[in-house]
Design an enzyme around this catalytic site. Structure first.
Site, mmCIF file in Angstrom:
data_model
loop_
_atom_site.group_PDB
_atom_site.id
_atom_site.type_symbol
_atom_site.label_atom_id
_atom_site.label_comp_id
_atom_site.label_asym_id
_atom_site.label_seq_id
_atom_site.Cartn_x
_atom_site.Cartn_y
_atom_site.Cartn_z
ATOM 1 N N ARG A 1 0.816 -1.236 0.000
ATOM 2 C CA ARG A 1 0.000 0.000 0.000
ATOM 3 C C ARG A 1 0.836 1.267 0.000
ATOM 4 N NH1 ARG A 1 -2.916 -3.488 3.112
ATOM 5 N NH2 ARG A 1 -4.787 -4.170 2.013
ATOM 6 N N LYS B 1 4.059 11.821 -11.156
ATOM 7 C CA LYS B 1 3.253 10.984 -12.059
ATOM 8 C C LYS B 1 4.001 9.680 -12.292
ATOM 9 C CE LYS B 1 0.708 14.302 -14.911
ATOM 10 N NZ LYS B 1 0.526 14.746 -16.313
ATOM 11 N N GLU C 1 12.909 19.208 -23.826
ATOM 12 C CA GLU C 1 12.024 19.399 -22.671
ATOM 13 C C GLU C 1 12.595 20.469 -21.731
ATOM 14 O OE1 GLU C 1 9.125 17.826 -22.348
ATOM 15 O OE2 GLU C 1 9.260 15.846 -23.304
ATOM 16 N N LYS D 1 9.557 23.175 -13.048
ATOM 17 C CA LYS D 1 8.579 22.096 -12.927
ATOM 18 C C LYS D 1 8.026 22.041 -11.508
ATOM 19 C CE LYS D 1 6.884 17.695 -14.082
ATOM 20 N NZ LYS D 1 6.958 16.464 -14.848
ATOM 21 N N GLU E 1 -3.040 18.303 -11.974
ATOM 22 C CA GLU E 1 -3.341 18.753 -13.330
ATOM 23 C C GLU E 1 -4.804 19.088 -13.554
ATOM 24 O OE1 GLU E 1 -1.079 16.792 -16.408
ATOM 25 O OE2 GLU E 1 -2.330 17.644 -17.986
ATOM 26 N N ARG F 1 -0.908 23.009 -14.759
ATOM 27 C CA ARG F 1 0.069 21.964 -15.087
ATOM 28 C C ARG F 1 0.004 21.617 -16.578
ATOM 29 N NH1 ARG F 1 1.962 16.765 -11.310
ATOM 30 N NH2 ARG F 1 3.456 15.956 -12.800
ATOM 31 N N ASN G 1 2.442 20.835 -21.316
ATOM 32 C CA ASN G 1 2.194 20.132 -22.580
ATOM 33 C C ASN G 1 2.554 20.960 -23.797
ATOM 34 O OD1 ASN G 1 1.238 17.860 -21.265
ATOM 35 N ND2 ASN G 1 -0.835 18.685 -21.132
ATOM 36 N N HIS H 1 3.399 19.363 -27.082
ATOM 37 C CA HIS H 1 3.058 17.949 -26.977
ATOM 38 C C HIS H 1 1.851 17.546 -27.821
ATOM 39 C CE1 HIS H 1 6.089 17.925 -23.910
ATOM 40 N NE2 HIS H 1 5.921 16.629 -23.675
ATOM 41 N N HIS I 1 2.762 14.589 -29.964
ATOM 42 C CA HIS I 1 2.122 13.270 -29.831
ATOM 43 C C HIS I 1 1.533 12.815 -31.159
ATOM 44 C CE1 HIS I 1 1.546 13.750 -25.205
ATOM 45 N NE2 HIS I 1 2.658 13.094 -25.485
ATOM 46 N N HIS J 1 10.476 10.771 -28.412
ATOM 47 C CA HIS J 1 9.503 11.703 -27.830
ATOM 48 C C HIS J 1 9.990 13.159 -27.816
ATOM 49 C CE1 HIS J 1 6.447 13.308 -25.164
ATOM 50 N NE2 HIS J 1 7.408 13.751 -24.376
HETATM 51 N N1 NAD Z 1 6.155 10.803 -15.121
HETATM 52 C C1 NAD Z 1 6.229 11.868 -15.864
HETATM 53 O O1 NAD Z 1 5.843 12.978 -15.467
HETATM 54 C C2 NAD Z 1 6.827 11.758 -17.228
HETATM 55 C C3 NAD Z 1 7.165 12.901 -17.949
HETATM 56 C C4 NAD Z 1 7.776 12.746 -19.191
HETATM 57 C C5 NAD Z 1 8.033 11.487 -19.685
HETATM 58 N N2 NAD Z 1 7.690 10.389 -18.971
HETATM 59 C C6 NAD Z 1 7.986 9.040 -19.463
HETATM 60 O O2 NAD Z 1 9.383 8.903 -19.555
HETATM 61 C C7 NAD Z 1 9.683 7.900 -20.530
HETATM 62 C C8 NAD Z 1 10.830 8.389 -21.390
HETATM 63 O O3 NAD Z 1 11.959 8.604 -20.570
HETATM 64 P P1 NAD Z 1 13.431 8.538 -21.166
HETATM 65 O O4 NAD Z 1 13.517 9.393 -22.367
HETATM 66 O O5 NAD Z 1 14.358 8.748 -20.043
HETATM 67 O O6 NAD Z 1 13.477 7.054 -21.729
HETATM 68 P P2 NAD Z 1 14.231 5.727 -21.205
HETATM 69 O O7 NAD Z 1 14.024 5.513 -19.774
HETATM 70 O O8 NAD Z 1 13.811 4.655 -22.142
HETATM 71 O O9 NAD Z 1 15.757 6.088 -21.453
HETATM 72 C C9 NAD Z 1 16.212 6.315 -22.772
HETATM 73 C C10 NAD Z 1 17.356 5.386 -23.131
HETATM 74 O O10 NAD Z 1 18.546 5.847 -22.519
HETATM 75 C C11 NAD Z 1 19.155 4.830 -21.743
HETATM 76 N N3 NAD Z 1 19.808 5.504 -20.635
HETATM 77 C C12 NAD Z 1 19.231 6.202 -19.625
HETATM 78 N N4 NAD Z 1 20.166 6.782 -18.873
HETATM 79 C C13 NAD Z 1 21.364 6.460 -19.395
HETATM 80 C C14 NAD Z 1 22.712 6.778 -19.072
HETATM 81 N N5 NAD Z 1 23.002 7.626 -18.084
HETATM 82 N N6 NAD Z 1 23.695 6.242 -19.823
HETATM 83 C C15 NAD Z 1 23.399 5.442 -20.890
HETATM 84 N N7 NAD Z 1 22.157 5.127 -21.261
HETATM 85 C C16 NAD Z 1 21.141 5.620 -20.513
HETATM 86 C C17 NAD Z 1 18.038 3.895 -21.378
HETATM 87 O O11 NAD Z 1 18.510 2.604 -21.112
HETATM 88 C C18 NAD Z 1 17.182 3.946 -22.644
HETATM 89 O O12 NAD Z 1 17.713 3.082 -23.607
HETATM 90 C C19 NAD Z 1 8.404 7.650 -21.312
HETATM 91 O O13 NAD Z 1 7.879 6.411 -20.917
HETATM 92 C C20 NAD Z 1 7.484 8.770 -20.859
HETATM 93 O O14 NAD Z 1 6.127 8.402 -20.859
HETATM 94 C C21 NAD Z 1 7.092 10.502 -17.760
HETATM 95 ZN ZN ZN Z 2 7.366 15.295 -22.878
#
Ligand code: NAD
Ligand code: ZN
Length: 373
Positions: A126, A148, A190, A231, A241, A245, A249, A252, A256, A271
């Protein structure tokens, strides 16, 4: 590695407030930082294979220095890992390590690992303690801050999850040195977004200093800290949101649609690249609607181009669907209320706002004008 004090940004959420620490060498100091806030804790590190290969040992040694024993759960890298199957794997790993509610789940990775591990921490027993150790630039400036968490459903991205704030975020700016350059640039889109939303001075600073941000050093730390402040401000104003918030976007809606139009094929568009093109389009569209000056649109495009990001639809490899189909992706992504669309538009660099009354016909004629054909 530097021994200077990290920059601290506070997320002001009352009894759920927490610190984001930003700077080089934080992995090595992780144990004392965590133990200082969560004394007597044990941990489970959740990570992916790429990040484990580069940074797991450093984190484990850092935790040990603070007397924190850690189990490790290593998952495949990539968006597909944000699934029910891997959620179950994380939950099972945490339970198998016999962690209790007051123990901590440590997410070591990009946004995929942070979203998944944060969700798992929110539901095991929990709700357990949870610390983010973001390793991608996108995760350091965006996904690790704000609470999130979640996974994807076969019906769409991020459809299953909970709001779950971490107890601490450790953004080690040195780990970004191993991040592939394309991922770094995508995260940079971003980061620049916060300047475009409501920090014109920050955007101007980035135009001057982006090379130093890419190279590392104090400018990188300062840029990430400013993004986290931006942020944290928005999240403290509107955690769930219901209003402001949504400004996050910016870029986006178009982004998207372009991700969907390229079948989420990361070889064509990741992305942050979609967001870069989307931000440029949002400024161009605002200029077309006479809300902003074309000079602002030109300025945004020029900066994205300078850092090596795509900034127009023509920069995407391969054929794009026609403008009508792209509009379909936009209206699918959005709730259309009484025939109008909600968009984040702008009155100029650093002056974005939520526009609730954008006619789809205007969007379509803009898409026709911007489409590479
Ligand atoms: N929670 C939120 O508010 C929020 C906001 C924006 C995005 N997201 C989510 O985040 C995700 C995208 O995140 P991301 O771009 O970090 O993708 P990811 O976690 O897939 O990382 C991108 C790539 O980089 C590699 N990597 C990460 N750090 C590294 C490092 N220091 N050295 C070498 N390789 C490394 C990972 O293994 C992966 O292959 C999506 O799923 C998206 O929906 C969430
Ligand atoms: Zn984004």
């Amino acid at each position: 590695m530097s021994h200077s004090e990290p920059v601290k940004v506070e997320v002001g959420l009352g009894d759920r407030a927490y610190d984001i620490l930003i700077g080089p060498g934080l992995l090595s100091g992780s144990g004392t930082k965590i133990a200082g806030r969560l004394p007597g804790t044990r941990a489970a590190i959740v990570t992916d294979e790429n990040v484990a290969a580069a940074h797991l040992e450093t984190l484990q040694a850092g935790l040990e220095k603070g007397g924190i024993e850690a189990a490790v759960i290593t998952l495949p890298a990539g968006e597909k890992t944000k699934s029910f199957a891997h959620l179950e794997e994380v939950v099972d790993g945490v339970l198998a390590a016999k962690l209790e509610r007051r123990d901590v789940v440590v997410a070591l990775g990009g946004g995929v690992i942070g979203d998944l591990a944060g969700f798992a921490a929110g539901i095991v027993r929990r709700g357990m303690n949870f610390v983010q150790v973001p390793t991608s630039l996108l995760a350091q400036v965006d996904s690790s801050v704000g609470g999130k968490t979640g996974i994807n459903s076969a019906r769409g991205k991020n459809l299953v999850g909970v709001f779950n704030q971490p107890k601490l975020v450790l953004a080690d700016t040195g780990v970004l040195d191993t991040l592939p350059i394309r991922e770094f640039r995508a995260g940079y889109a971003e980061l620049a977004k916060y300047g475009l939303i409501d920090r014109p001075g920050f955007f101007a600073w980035l135009e001057e200093n982006w090379q130093k941000v890419f190279a590392g050093g104090p400018e990188r730390t300062e840029a990430i800290a400013e993004a986290c402040r931006a942020k944290a401000d928005v999240v403290a104003r509107d955690e769930f949101e219901t209003g402001d918030r949504a400004l996050l976007n910016l870029g986006h809606t178009f982004g998207h649609a372009l991700e969907a139009a390229t079948n989420y094929d990361g070889a064509r568009l990741v992305h942050g690249e979609g967001v870069a093109i989307g931000m440029a389009l949002a400024h161009r569209f605002s200029a077309r609607l006479n809300l902003a000056s074309p000079d602002d649109a030109e300025r945004v495009e020029a900066h994205l181009r300078a850092v090596g990001l795509p900034w127009r639809m023509a920069d995407i490899a391969g054929q794009l669907p026609d403008p009508e189909t792209l509009l379909g992706f936009i209206t699918q992504d959005k709730k259309v209320s009484r025939g109008a669309l909600t968009f984040i538009l702008t009155r100029g660099v650093g002056h974005a706002f939520i526009a609730k009354d954008v006619p789809p016909s205007e969007v379509l004629s803009f898409l026709k004008a911007s489409h590479p054909g």
